[in-house]
Design a protein around this motif. Structure first.
Motif, short mmCIF file in Angstrom:
data_model
loop_
_atom_site.label_atom_id
_atom_site.label_comp_id
_atom_site.label_asym_id
_atom_site.label_seq_id
_atom_site.Cartn_x
_atom_site.Cartn_y
_atom_site.Cartn_z
N ALA A 12 7.07 -10.30 -3.55
CA ALA A 12 5.68 -10.68 -3.59
C ALA A 12 4.73 -9.49 -3.87
O ALA A 12 3.57 -9.91 -4.48
N ALA A 13 4.99 -8.19 -3.52
CA ALA A 13 4.12 -7.33 -3.82
C ALA A 13 4.50 -6.49 -5.00
O ALA A 13 3.91 -5.38 -5.33
N GLY A 14 5.35 -6.94 -5.78
CA GLY A 14 5.61 -6.65 -7.06
C GLY A 14 6.62 -5.27 -7.11
O GLY A 14 6.70 -4.75 -8.34
N TRP A 15 7.37 -5.18 -6.28
CA TRP A 15 8.27 -4.05 -6.01
C TRP A 15 9.26 -4.45 -7.08
O TRP A 15 10.05 -5.25 -7.18
N PRO A 16 9.84 -3.28 -8.03
CA PRO A 16 10.77 -3.13 -8.94
C PRO A 16 12.25 -3.46 -8.03
O PRO A 16 12.22 -2.45 -6.88
N HIS B 57 4.28 11.59 -11.65
CA HIS B 57 3.53 10.95 -10.59
C HIS B 57 4.53 9.79 -9.81
O HIS B 57 4.10 9.17 -8.83
N GLY B 58 5.63 9.76 -10.45
CA GLY B 58 6.77 9.04 -9.83
C GLY B 58 7.19 7.40 -10.09
O GLY B 58 7.83 6.90 -9.61
N ASP C 191 0.75 -1.41 0.00
CA ASP C 191 0.01 -0.13 -0.19
C ASP C 191 0.79 1.30 0.05
O ASP C 191 0.81 2.03 0.85
N GLN C 192 1.59 1.35 -1.07
CA GLN C 192 2.62 2.47 -0.90
C GLN C 192 2.48 3.20 -2.26
O GLN C 192 2.34 2.51 -3.54
N LEU D 151 2.81 5.29 -5.68
CA LEU D 151 4.06 5.44 -6.99
C LEU D 151 4.91 6.45 -6.44
O LEU D 151 4.71 7.27 -5.81
N GLY D 152 6.25 6.19 -6.89
CA GLY D 152 7.35 7.00 -6.52
C GLY D 152 7.98 6.54 -5.10
O GLY D 152 9.03 7.49 -4.72
N THR D 153 7.40 5.58 -4.44
CA THR D 153 8.07 5.16 -3.18
C THR D 153 9.30 4.44 -3.41
O THR D 153 9.34 3.86 -4.16
N HIS E 261 14.72 -1.70 -8.07
CA HIS E 261 15.58 -0.56 -7.77
C HIS E 261 14.58 0.22 -6.72
O HIS E 261 15.34 1.32 -6.49
N ARG E 262 13.60 -0.25 -6.36
CA ARG E 262 12.87 0.68 -5.04
C ARG E 262 13.23 -0.11 -3.97
O ARG E 262 12.78 0.54 -2.87
N VAL F 239 -2.87 4.10 -8.04
CA VAL F 239 -2.41 2.75 -8.09
C VAL F 239 -1.13 2.73 -7.07
O VAL F 239 -0.79 3.71 -6.46
N ARG F 240 -0.54 1.72 -6.63
CA ARG F 240 0.48 1.35 -5.62
C ARG F 240 1.51 0.80 -6.15
O ARG F 240 1.65 0.20 -7.40
N ILE F 241 2.65 0.93 -5.48
CA ILE F 241 3.88 0.09 -5.92
C ILE F 241 3.61 -1.32 -6.01
O ILE F 241 2.94 -1.90 -5.21
N GLY F 242 4.23 -1.87 -7.11
CA GLY F 242 3.87 -3.09 -7.66
C GLY F 242 3.10 -3.25 -8.88
O GLY F 242 2.87 -4.06 -9.54
N ARG G 166 2.12 -2.32 -12.90
CA ARG G 166 2.88 -1.91 -14.04
C ARG G 166 1.89 -1.16 -15.03
O ARG G 166 0.66 -1.58 -14.97
N THR H 186 6.06 -10.31 -12.81
CA THR H 186 6.29 -9.91 -11.57
C THR H 186 5.19 -8.87 -11.11
O THR H 186 5.35 -8.46 -9.80
N ALA H 187 4.49 -8.23 -11.85
CA ALA H 187 3.56 -7.07 -11.38
C ALA H 187 2.70 -7.54 -10.36
O ALA H 187 2.04 -8.83 -10.30
N ALA H 188 2.18 -6.59 -9.57
CA ALA H 188 1.03 -7.05 -8.47
C ALA H 188 -0.29 -6.69 -9.09
O ALA H 188 -1.33 -7.20 -8.65
#
Lengths: 340, 195
Positions: A229-233, B117-118, A204-205, A207-209, A235-236, B92-95, B97, B38-40
């Motif tokens: 598991a949460a899909g974070w790339p 937007h980051g 629940d973060q 975009l840009g975190t 580089h973040r 949207v949230r990190i994770g 695409r 790998t996308a959530a």
């Protein structure tokens, strides 16, 4: 208990000529020692002449020479806990673990300590819009530095602090920061609660975190797994380790020095770093467990089994460098040519 | 899957050696890229009314929705779809695409909006329906200091709708602005027409 500056100590980073920008080894005076928990002491260091100290990026550390001239002489890295802006003091919080940290616990106001740095190895990313800061135990120190810098510069952060009740250094500082609207603190006191909180907050973060974590190995593994598991790339997802897993003695191999053609035998249980130091080569080194990146040496030839926690996958694949303290030849009796 | 970050545009493309990438220009994949496994979550932004846009967006949605929560935002043009796109990016949230499809003009400006937007290159995928030849592009005029929708191609010319200069569209694209840089050719638009 005061140190004397070792005259031969190498100045690794020739910095700004003004004294306030010195980052090479120099003596600083202990201004304050305070117990944060039964095992953690907060030590404040100042310039003996009362001047400014070199500023630093959040998450930076200094290297203290502990027990100088004594049997336990060692160089230990400690994260700075302030935001790094125009500092007149360096504050560290030290968990009593081994000889070096025990020596720091014995310091008293007025003592002189040899300090090198600050050095930045866990800095915030410049495109960070928001930060998720994860601290486990004494890993709170760089996290606190990040949180304080975010508050200073007007960003926003969520802090996740996992600790044992009664052993939470800087919990009061984090709670004070969390009274602000732009800082949220989540606390967890069990392994299961930490894992659940990590999964919940990583999902629940905005975009840009960017996420940053410092703590013991199991916490960092849980953090990396939960981020994946949460899909974070990748580089973040940032982390700083202060301990490394135990490694097996490894295979025997030889190292050829490009400058002289000399061949060094490196038996199992001996690191390339130890073999190089034994020949009198001044290879910089610090943690000796593949965590700090200090002993990186260039490699000209040979397949390397990378066992460090510093180099990126891309850097490891490239094969042009290795950390001499832990990494070895990929196969027994192989030869690695190092550019030294 | 190897992902290469394209200099200047930051659009991620797959399977392209870094040495083949033309610096300063967006590189468009010849076929739509697959959904990142790998996308959530996945956000598909379908821009404009080109039939190929609907086709590609539909294929992405079908591929993604069986695996992860997927949202489709359709914007017939950037002006009317602006609020929907911004609301989707806020949500949207990190994770996530973000997969953008449409004509170059809309896709480039929308990718810039995503970056604002980051979003980073690793989180963005794009496919354009007008990759070849002159087309409408977002062009930043160095003289009137505004971005216009001009018909042309990098290396070509176009008349600025802001200051009426004949501009050369440089092969220099800004990922942050979404536009190509253009400057005065030094000739009058009429001269060129006469020539």
């Amino acid at each position: 208990m005061s140190a004397t500056l070792q005259p031969e100590a190498p100045v690794r980073y020739a910095a700004h000529q003004h004294a306030a920008y010195r980052t090479g080894p120099r003596l600083l005076r202990v201004a304050e020692v305070r117990a944060l928990t039964t095992e953690v002491r907060h030590v404040v260091l100042v310039d003996p002449d009362g001047g400014h100290l070199a500023p630093y990026e959040p998450g930076a550390h200094v290297v203290l020479t502990t027990d100088p001239g004594g049997p336990g002489e060692k160089r230990n890295a400690y994260s700075l806990t302030d935001d790094g802006f125009n500092p007149r003091r360096y504050a560290i919080s030290v968990l009593r673990r081994e000889q070096g940290s025990a020596w720091v616990h014995g310091l008293a106001a007025g003592d002189l300590v040899e300090v090198e740095g600050p050095r930045s190895a866990f800095a915030p990313r410049h495109d960070q819009r928001h930060a998720l800061l994860v601290a486990g135990g004494i890993g709170v120190t760089p996290v606190l530095s990040h949180a304080r810098a975010i508050v200073r510069w007007g960003g926003s952060a969520e802090v996740l602090y996992s600790y044992r009740p009664g052993h939470a250094a800087h919990l009061d500082d984090l709670r004070a920061l969390a009274e602000r609207e732009d800082v949220t603190l989540h606390e967890a006191t069990t392994v299961a609660a930490t894992a659940a909180l990590l999964a919940d907050r990583l999902a629940d973060q905005p975009l840009g975190t960017h996420a940053y974590a410092c703590g013991p190995v199991p916490l960092l593994e849980t953090y990396v797994d939960a981020a994946r598991a949460a899909g974070w790339p990748e580089h973040r997802v940032h982390l700083e380790r202060f301990t490394a897993p135990e490694l097996d003695p490894g295979v025997p191999f030889t190292a050829t020095l490009a400058s002289t053609g000399e061949r060094l035998a490196v038996p199992p249980g001996t690191s390339l770093l130890e073999a190089l130091l034994a020949t009198g080569r001044a290879v910089p080194n610090l943690c000796r467990q593949g965590v700090c990146g200090e002993c990186e040496v260039p490699v000209r030839r040979g397949a390397v089994e990378h066992r460090d926690l510093v180099l990126s996958d891309a850097a490891k694949e490239c094969g042009d460098r290795m950390l001499a303290c832990v990494s070895r030849a990929a196969r027994a009796d192989d030869d690695i040519e190092v550019d030294l | 899957m190897t992902t290469v970050e394209i200099a200047a545009t930051g659009i991620a493309a797959t399977g392209i050696a870094a040495t083949e990438v033309p610096l300063g220009l967006p590189h468009w994949p010849a076929v739509p890229e697959p959904v990142d496994p790998t996308a959530a979550t996945v956000l598909v932004l379908a821009l404009g009314g080109h039939p190929r846009t609907a086709e590609v967006a539909g294929a992405w949605v079908r591929e993604a929705e069986g695996r992860v929560p997927t949202r489709l935002v359709v914007a017939d043009d950037l002006a009317t779809g602006h609020d929907d796109v911004v609301a989707a990016l806020d949500a949207v949230r990190i994770g996530v695409r973000i997969m953008v499809v449409g004509p170059q003009h809309d896709v480039l400006l929308t990718l810039a909006r995503c970056r604002a937007h980051g979003a980073s290159g690793a989180e963005l995928r794009a496919f354009v329906v007008d990759a070849e030849g002159p087309t409408d592009l977002p062009v930043y005029c160095a003289h009137c200091r505004a971005t216009h929708r001009l018909h042309g191609e990098p290396g070509g010319t176009a008349v600025c709708t802001g200051c009426a200069r004949l501009l050369e569209i440089h092969p220099h694209h800004s990922a942050a602005r979404g536009s190509f840089l253009a400057s005065d050719t030094g000739t009058e638009p009429d001269d060129q027409v006469a020539a």
